[in-house]
Write an enzyme that holds these catalytic residues in place. Sequence first.
Site, PDB file in Angstrom:
ATOM      1  CG  HIS A 234     -25.258  78.049  80.507  1.00 53.51           C
ATOM      2  ND1 HIS A 234     -26.369  78.343  79.745  1.00 53.51           N
ATOM      3  CD2 HIS A 234     -24.251  77.867  79.621  1.00 53.51           C
ATOM      4  CE1 HIS A 234     -26.037  78.328  78.461  1.00 53.51           C
ATOM      5  NE2 HIS A 234     -24.754  78.054  78.359  1.00 53.51           N
ATOM      6  CE  LYS A 334     -15.361  76.406  76.545  1.00 47.95           C
ATOM      7  NZ  LYS A 334     -16.517  75.521  76.338  1.00 47.95           N
TER       8      LYS A 334
HETATM    9  C1  BG6 Z   1     -22.495  77.024  75.626  1.00 51.53           C
HETATM   10  C2  BG6 Z   1     -21.134  77.616  75.700  1.00 51.53           C
HETATM   11  O1  BG6 Z   1     -23.474  77.970  75.977  1.00 51.53           O
HETATM   12  O2  BG6 Z   1     -22.584  75.916  76.511  1.00 51.53           O
HETATM   13  C3  BG6 Z   1     -20.067  76.572  75.382  1.00 51.53           C
HETATM   14  O3  BG6 Z   1     -21.032  78.698  74.778  1.00 51.53           O
HETATM   15  C4  BG6 Z   1     -20.245  75.369  76.270  1.00 51.53           C
HETATM   16  O4  BG6 Z   1     -18.765  77.109  75.539  1.00 51.53           O
HETATM   17  C5  BG6 Z   1     -21.686  74.881  76.218  1.00 51.53           C
HETATM   18  O5  BG6 Z   1     -19.368  74.362  75.797  1.00 51.53           O
HETATM   19  C6  BG6 Z   1     -21.910  73.780  77.227  1.00 51.53           C
HETATM   20  O6  BG6 Z   1     -23.156  73.226  77.003  1.00 51.53           O
HETATM   21  P1  BG6 Z   1     -23.442  71.709  77.357  1.00 51.53           P
HETATM   22  O7  BG6 Z   1     -24.893  71.542  77.040  1.00 51.53           O
HETATM   23  O8  BG6 Z   1     -22.510  70.888  76.518  1.00 51.53           O
HETATM   24  O9  BG6 Z   1     -23.138  71.587  78.812  1.00 51.53           O
END
Ligand code: BG6
Length: 488
Positions: A234, A334
Site C-alpha cells: 500500500h 497499528k
Molecule cells: C490490509 C492489511 O491490507 O490493509 C491490514 O492486511 C490493514 O492489516 C488494512 O488493517 C488497512 O486497510 P484500510 O482500508 O482499513 O486502511
Amino acid sequence: MSFDLVLFGGTGDLAWRKLMPALFQAFRHGNLPKGGRIIGVGRDEQSDNQYRQWLKARFDDVELAKRPSPEEFARFAELIAFQRMDLSRPADYPLLAARLAERQADTVVMYLATAPSLFTTVCEQLAGAGLNTPRTRVVLEKPLGHDLASNRAINATVGRVLSEDQVFRIDHYLGKPSVQNLFALRFGNALFEPLWRRETISHIEITMAEELGVEKRGSFYDHTGALRDMVQNHALQLLCAIGMEPPIAAQADDIRNEKLKVLRSLKPWTPETLQQHVVRGQYARGSVGGVAVPGYLEEPGVNPASTTETFVALRTEIANWRWAGVPFYIRTGKRLGARDARIVVNFRAVPHAIFPVPAGVANQLVINLQPKDGLELHLLAQGAHKRGAANQGLPSLSPVHLDLDFDSRFGSERVGAYERLLLDVIDGRLNLFVRSDEQEQAWSWVEPILQHWQADPQGPRPYAAGSWGPSASSAMIARDGYCWHEEA
Ligand code: BG6
C-alpha cells in the site's frame, strides 16, 4: 456479458467481511453485469441454500447502510451458489470444472481469497483441470509471498499457466476513491504539475495510521509485520502515485510502466541508511479512544517473545531528475493515535521573506485519504492588523486553509474499493492492479530492511498504544529539520 466468479475461501473472513458486501453493493447499484453467478468455495459440504442462509446471517455484521433488506437479499441470493472443495486435493478440481461447465460464461473469475501458501497449488490444479482457458481471470490477494524469492516463485508458477493480462494482483488501496482522486489531481489538472518537483517541494509525508490492533489475525500478523503488510504494497503504491511521471495514456501498462520506474529509482539502502532511516516499533499496553487496550505481545495468536513490528517509519528518496534530494517519509502502524491516512506535500518557504512568518510554516497540500477524503491547501494570509506590531507594523502571517471534502461533494455516487476492483476484474480492466515486475521490484527494495532486522539484536522499539509510535520516528524526521504533520 455473463460471468462466473469463483470465490476460493468462500467461507473465510475476507469473503464475508469485504467481498460479498462489495458484490452486494455492486448488485444494489445496478453495476453487476446481468447473467452473473457467484460460486463460494469451501471445505465443508453444504447446499447452495445452506450457504445462502449462512451468508445472510453474516450480513448482520455489516454496517446498516450496506445491509440488504430481506427482499434485496432474496434477489442477490439467486446469483449465489456453493461448491465443496478441498483445495489441496487434485481430485476436487474436476468438481469445479463440472460446475462451470453447466453453462459457458463469457468470463470466469477465480478469486483466491485464501492463504497465500495455496496460490501455487490452486493455479497448478486449475490448469490440471483445464480451467486456465482464455476466459479465465485470476485475482490474487496480498500478501503475495513472504519475501522476494517466494514472490518470484508464485509469479513464476502463475505465469506458467496464465498470461500476465489474466492475473489481477489486488492492492485494495488502489481501489479507494481517495486514491483515484490522487491520480485525478495529478493528471487531470494542470495546476500542480509545474510545482510537482524538487525545486518547489521540500519533503513529502505518507502516513497510514490505524487505531485497531491485530484483532483476530494475531498468528497471521505475527508472521507478517507492518513492513510486509502495509509498506511493501500500500505505502509504495501511494509513493508511486505521488512520484510517477504522467503516463502517456490511461492504459494499464502505461500506468504500470511509470510506477515501475519510480520503484526502480528508489535509493538503494546502505548500512548507514538502514540504521538511521528506518524505525520499527511494537505497541505496548495503552489506551485508544479512552479505552485501555493490551499490548501486542498479549494479543491472542502472538508469540509472547515476538519481535514482529507493528509500526514502521522510514525515509527514502526517488533518485531521478524530478525528485533528487527530496525526502519521502513513510509511516504506518497499528494502535496509533487515530485512524488517519494522508499524504502531505510540503512546499518550500518563499525564497525571500518580507513578511514575518511563524517559524517552520510554509504551504502544504494535504491529501486526506481516510477517514476524511479530500484536499486541504494550506496558505498564509494576513489576519487582523494590530497597530504598532513588530517589523514596521506588518502583522505576521497566519496559516489558513482551503478545504475540499469529496465525501460531501460526491457522497453516495462513490463506490467502495472492493466494489470498484471487483467490477474492474469482471470487465477486464487492469489499470488498478499490480504487475508482477512492479511487485518484485517492491519486494527487492524492502528485502534489505528485512535482512537488516533479522541480524539486528535491538528489536522493535516499544510504543504506547494510542501514541504516534516510538519517539525515534519523530527523531528521524527531526534530523532533517522537519516534524510529522500532526506534530506541527
Ligand atoms: C490490509 C492489511 O491490507 O490493509 C491490514 O492486511 C490493514 O492489516 C488494512 O488493517 C488497512 O486497510 P484500510 O482500508 O482499513 O486502511
